[in-house]
Motif scaffolding. Sequence first.
Motif, PDB file in Angstrom:
ATOM      1  N   ASP A 129       0.852  -1.185   0.000  1.00  0.00           N
ATOM      2  CA  ASP A 129       0.000   0.000   0.000  1.00  0.00           C
ATOM      3  C   ASP A 129       0.893   1.241   0.000  1.00  0.00           C
ATOM      4  O   ASP A 129       2.019   1.214   0.508  1.00  0.00           O
ATOM      5  N   PRO A 130       0.412   2.355  -0.530  1.00  0.00           N
ATOM      6  CA  PRO A 130       1.170   3.610  -0.426  1.00  0.00           C
ATOM      7  C   PRO A 130       1.353   3.978   1.042  1.00  0.00           C
ATOM      8  O   PRO A 130       0.516   3.647   1.890  1.00  0.00           O
ATOM      9  N   VAL A 131       2.432   4.670   1.361  1.00  0.00           N
ATOM     10  CA  VAL A 131       2.675   5.130   2.727  1.00  0.00           C
ATOM     11  C   VAL A 131       2.864   6.642   2.717  1.00  0.00           C
ATOM     12  O   VAL A 131       3.133   7.247   1.679  1.00  0.00           O
ATOM     13  N   MET A 132       2.749   7.251   3.895  1.00  0.00           N
ATOM     14  CA  MET A 132       2.863   8.708   3.998  1.00  0.00           C
ATOM     15  C   MET A 132       4.281   9.153   4.356  1.00  0.00           C
ATOM     16  O   MET A 132       4.512  10.337   4.596  1.00  0.00           O
ATOM     17  N   ALA A 133       5.213   8.220   4.402  1.00  0.00           N
ATOM     18  CA  ALA A 133       6.620   8.597   4.527  1.00  0.00           C
ATOM     19  C   ALA A 133       7.070   9.207   3.208  1.00  0.00           C
ATOM     20  O   ALA A 133       6.395   9.062   2.173  1.00  0.00           O
ATOM     21  N   GLY A 134       8.210   9.897   3.229  1.00  0.00           N
ATOM     22  CA  GLY A 134       8.700  10.555   2.024  1.00  0.00           C
ATOM     23  C   GLY A 134      10.071  10.062   1.613  1.00  0.00           C
ATOM     24  O   GLY A 134      10.808   9.481   2.416  1.00  0.00           O
ATOM     25  N   GLU A 135      10.418  10.298   0.377  1.00  0.00           N
ATOM     26  CA  GLU A 135      11.689   9.864  -0.212  1.00  0.00           C
ATOM     27  C   GLU A 135      11.999  10.764  -1.391  1.00  0.00           C
ATOM     28  O   GLU A 135      11.151  10.935  -2.264  1.00  0.00           O
ATOM     29  N   ASP A 136      13.212  11.319  -1.457  1.00  0.00           N
ATOM     30  CA  ASP A 136      13.496  12.197  -2.599  1.00  0.00           C
ATOM     31  C   ASP A 136      13.785  11.427  -3.880  1.00  0.00           C
ATOM     32  O   ASP A 136      14.040  12.010  -4.927  1.00  0.00           O
ATOM     33  N   PHE A 137      13.673  10.100  -3.829  1.00  0.00           N
ATOM     34  CA  PHE A 137      13.772   9.275  -5.035  1.00  0.00           C
ATOM     35  C   PHE A 137      12.765   9.725  -6.089  1.00  0.00           C
ATOM     36  O   PHE A 137      13.027   9.649  -7.297  1.00  0.00           O
ATOM     37  N   GLY A 138      11.612  10.213  -5.647  1.00  0.00           N
ATOM     38  CA  GLY A 138      10.573  10.638  -6.587  1.00  0.00           C
ATOM     39  C   GLY A 138      11.015  11.718  -7.551  1.00  0.00           C
ATOM     40  O   GLY A 138      10.468  11.838  -8.655  1.00  0.00           O
ATOM     41  N   LEU A 139      12.026  12.507  -7.167  1.00  0.00           N
ATOM     42  CA  LEU A 139      12.506  13.590  -8.026  1.00  0.00           C
ATOM     43  C   LEU A 139      13.101  13.075  -9.332  1.00  0.00           C
ATOM     44  O   LEU A 139      13.069  13.779 -10.349  1.00  0.00           O
ATOM     45  N   TYR A 140      13.639  11.865  -9.333  1.00  0.00           N
ATOM     46  CA  TYR A 140      14.256  11.338 -10.551  1.00  0.00           C
ATOM     47  C   TYR A 140      13.241  11.114 -11.669  1.00  0.00           C
ATOM     48  O   TYR A 140      13.618  11.023 -12.843  1.00  0.00           O
ATOM     49  N   GLY A 141      11.986  11.031 -11.310  1.00  0.00           N
ATOM     50  CA  GLY A 141      10.943  10.861 -12.320  1.00  0.00           C
ATOM     51  C   GLY A 141      10.189  12.136 -12.636  1.00  0.00           C
ATOM     52  O   GLY A 141       9.208  12.103 -13.377  1.00  0.00           O
ATOM     53  N   ARG A 142      10.635  13.269 -12.078  1.00  0.00           N
ATOM     54  CA  ARG A 142       9.902  14.523 -12.259  1.00  0.00           C
ATOM     55  C   ARG A 142      10.727  15.578 -12.996  1.00  0.00           C
ATOM     56  O   ARG A 142      10.506  16.771 -12.825  1.00  0.00           O
ATOM     57  N   THR A 143      11.666  15.152 -13.788  1.00  0.00           N
ATOM     58  CA  THR A 143      12.433  16.080 -14.614  1.00  0.00           C
ATOM     59  C   THR A 143      11.747  16.221 -15.969  1.00  0.00           C
ATOM     60  O   THR A 143      10.768  15.528 -16.272  1.00  0.00           O
ATOM     61  N   ASP A 144      12.273  17.098 -16.797  1.00  0.00           N
ATOM     62  CA  ASP A 144      11.706  17.287 -18.133  1.00  0.00           C
ATOM     63  C   ASP A 144      11.793  16.015 -18.964  1.00  0.00           C
ATOM     64  O   ASP A 144      11.001  15.818 -19.902  1.00  0.00           O
ATOM     65  N   GLU A 145      12.741  15.149 -18.634  1.00  0.00           N
ATOM     66  CA  GLU A 145      12.901  13.899 -19.399  1.00  0.00           C
ATOM     67  C   GLU A 145      11.775  12.906 -19.129  1.00  0.00           C
ATOM     68  O   GLU A 145      11.564  11.969 -19.905  1.00  0.00           O
ATOM     69  N   ASN A 146      11.065  13.086 -18.002  1.00  0.00           N
ATOM     70  CA  ASN A 146       9.914  12.241 -17.663  1.00  0.00           C
ATOM     71  C   ASN A 146      10.272  10.752 -17.712  1.00  0.00           C
ATOM     72  O   ASN A 146       9.599   9.946 -18.358  1.00  0.00           O
ATOM     73  N   ILE A 147      11.306  10.388 -16.992  1.00  0.00           N
ATOM     74  CA  ILE A 147      11.816   9.009 -17.006  1.00  0.00           C
ATOM     75  C   ILE A 147      11.008   8.147 -16.032  1.00  0.00           C
ATOM     76  O   ILE A 147      10.754   8.561 -14.899  1.00  0.00           O
ATOM     77  N   PRO A 148      10.596   6.960 -16.452  1.00  0.00           N
ATOM     78  CA  PRO A 148       9.860   6.075 -15.539  1.00  0.00           C
ATOM     79  C   PRO A 148      10.763   5.592 -14.400  1.00  0.00           C
ATOM     80  O   PRO A 148      11.903   5.204 -14.624  1.00  0.00           O
ATOM     81  N   ILE A 149      10.222   5.623 -13.184  1.00  0.00           N
ATOM     82  CA  ILE A 149      10.966   5.195 -12.008  1.00  0.00           C
ATOM     83  C   ILE A 149      10.153   4.184 -11.222  1.00  0.00           C
ATOM     84  O   ILE A 149       8.922   4.153 -11.311  1.00  0.00           O
ATOM     85  N   THR A 150      10.831   3.358 -10.445  1.00  0.00           N
ATOM     86  CA  THR A 150      10.156   2.444  -9.527  1.00  0.00           C
ATOM     87  C   THR A 150      11.081   2.136  -8.359  1.00  0.00           C
ATOM     88  O   THR A 150      12.249   1.809  -8.557  1.00  0.00           O
ATOM     89  N   ILE A 151      10.536   2.250  -7.156  1.00  0.00           N
ATOM     90  CA  ILE A 151      11.240   1.844  -5.946  1.00  0.00           C
ATOM     91  C   ILE A 151      10.410   0.753  -5.279  1.00  0.00           C
ATOM     92  O   ILE A 151       9.180   0.811  -5.287  1.00  0.00           O
ATOM     93  N   PHE A 152      11.065  -0.270  -4.757  1.00  0.00           N
ATOM     94  CA  PHE A 152      10.333  -1.337  -4.075  1.00  0.00           C
ATOM     95  C   PHE A 152      10.863  -1.489  -2.650  1.00  0.00           C
ATOM     96  O   PHE A 152      11.974  -1.088  -2.322  1.00  0.00           O
ATOM     97  N   TRP A 153      10.010  -2.062  -1.801  1.00  0.00           N
ATOM     98  CA  TRP A 153      10.366  -2.291  -0.403  1.00  0.00           C
ATOM     99  C   TRP A 153      11.089  -3.620  -0.263  1.00  0.00           C
ATOM    100  O   TRP A 153      10.645  -4.643  -0.799  1.00  0.00           O
ATOM    101  N   LEU A 154      12.178  -3.604   0.470  1.00  0.00           N
ATOM    102  CA  LEU A 154      12.969  -4.802   0.748  1.00  0.00           C
ATOM    103  C   LEU A 154      12.744  -5.200   2.200  1.00  0.00           C
ATOM    104  O   LEU A 154      13.062  -4.437   3.120  1.00  0.00           O
ATOM    105  N   GLY A 155      12.185  -6.386   2.409  1.00  0.00           N
ATOM    106  CA  GLY A 155      11.903  -6.837   3.765  1.00  0.00           C
ATOM    107  C   GLY A 155      13.148  -6.861   4.639  1.00  0.00           C
ATOM    108  O   GLY A 155      14.202  -7.328   4.212  1.00  0.00           O
ATOM    109  N   GLY A 156      13.017  -6.345   5.873  1.00  0.00           N
ATOM    110  CA  GLY A 156      14.162  -6.300   6.772  1.00  0.00           C
ATOM    111  C   GLY A 156      13.939  -7.004   8.098  1.00  0.00           C
ATOM    112  O   GLY A 156      14.878  -7.150   8.884  1.00  0.00           O
ATOM    113  N   VAL A 157      12.712  -7.476   8.364  1.00  0.00           N
ATOM    114  CA  VAL A 157      12.396  -8.041   9.673  1.00  0.00           C
ATOM    115  C   VAL A 157      12.741  -9.532   9.711  1.00  0.00           C
ATOM    116  O   VAL A 157      12.328 -10.296   8.824  1.00  0.00           O
ATOM    117  N   ASN A 158      13.482  -9.929  10.722  1.00  0.00           N
ATOM    118  CA  ASN A 158      13.801 -11.345  10.907  1.00  0.00           C
ATOM    119  C   ASN A 158      12.514 -12.170  10.856  1.00  0.00           C
ATOM    120  O   ASN A 158      11.533 -11.832  11.520  1.00  0.00           O
TER     121      ASN A 158
END
Length: 443
Positions: free
Chosen positions: A364-393
């Motif tokens: 689900d979407p979360v309300m935390a933030g990440e400046d990764f989103g900026l890479y997809g908001r330039t004039d080049e309009n490049i597709p981006i995707t970030i995924f969550w990597l499980g960290g809990v034992n």
Amino acid sequence: MKKFKVCLSTGFAIMLASYQSHASTLKLSVSDNLSKLEQLYLQLHQAPELSLHEEKTGKILAKELSQLGFKVSTNVGGFGVVGIYKNGNGPTVMIRTDTDGLPITEQTGKPYASKVTTLDQHNNKVGVMHGCGHDIHMTSFIGTAEQLVKAKESWQGTLMMVAQPAEEVGAGAKAMLKEGLYSQFAKPDHVLGLHVSASVEAGKVAIAPGYALANVDSVDILVKGKGGHGAYPHKTIDPVVIAARLVLALQTINSREVSPLKPSVITVGSIHGGSKHNIISNEVKLQLTLRSYDRAVRNQQISAIKRISKGIALSTGLPEDLYPKVHVHEEESIPSTFNDPKLAVNVQQFIEQELGSEKVEKSDPVMAGEDFGLYGRTDENIPITIFWLGGVNPEQHKRSKKTGESLPSLHSSKFAPDYPLAIETGVRAMTASALGLFNQTKT
């Protein structure tokens, strides 16, 4: 022409077979290299650096990439690192990691816990910790680079590895893009990232097509008044009372002004005013964090905060020169992260092929933030995707689900990911994603 097509087809078939062969042995290859990666993780974990101070961290990553044969540039947008590996004609895939730590004193009790201390911007002594998993990100980043170089016979294109500083203060992506990341180095066709999750089981990943993370804004409000003796409040205009009214009134923005179908968060995280029990002060300071996905909602939040602040001050009889001052930290503002739906689906499929569909969850979407989103908001309009990597034992995750025991969150002094399993999964997931993207345009 016919002969050329046959040769091209044969060449691609050989490369595809090589790709499939490597994909089938990726787990073993990562496992063979895991001990080395764990040592790198421990090195990074025990030597965190605060945002805008990641000099030593940048040098470590630059050295690792140089040894793999990348053309490396350092000090990009601060202490950022860019590594370029050209491997014939094909798409350009950019993989990004963040590198900065947090001003947190680690309390995990682990034998490898960070003991680093430093002075912050206010000259206060603080502990420093990778409390947001950036050490996992960087280790997976280097592990992925190693696997892709090792598998260079199975793909063609340009691999662009970007180690970005200052994510925690929303400055790193802006600085690297401003210095010409896409124009001076390479213009990617796809941008990939991962982020450790403090709620997903290690060994799994989760992905959210579309909105994944939120707009983030920091807002200061300076509430003014007319101070005096606490025994004679009728001779003052009390800024504490104004601030109290304002804190409550701000919550009506979400409940009565923003559409209930549009996510919106306004949190007053800090309130400071006064100096003594019987003194009514002249001012109170509020600090807010705003979260949303839609840019229009973000603008609506800010406009409403300014209007309500002014209105409450007006109702108290304050002169206009004492109305609250609302300051939006535009330099720290970061936009929501929107995972390109097509790219996100492709990445999900590539990871499922490597890990198995049971290891990939929809997030689900979360309300935390990440400046990764900026890479997809330039004039080049490049597709981006970030995924969550499980960290809990896994055992800890199972126990939490059974008992309701809360898990340490990101930015917690007690956050300690299951790093061997998380790193192995991160390298396999990111490598499979990059290999898939390098080869999908030829099918």
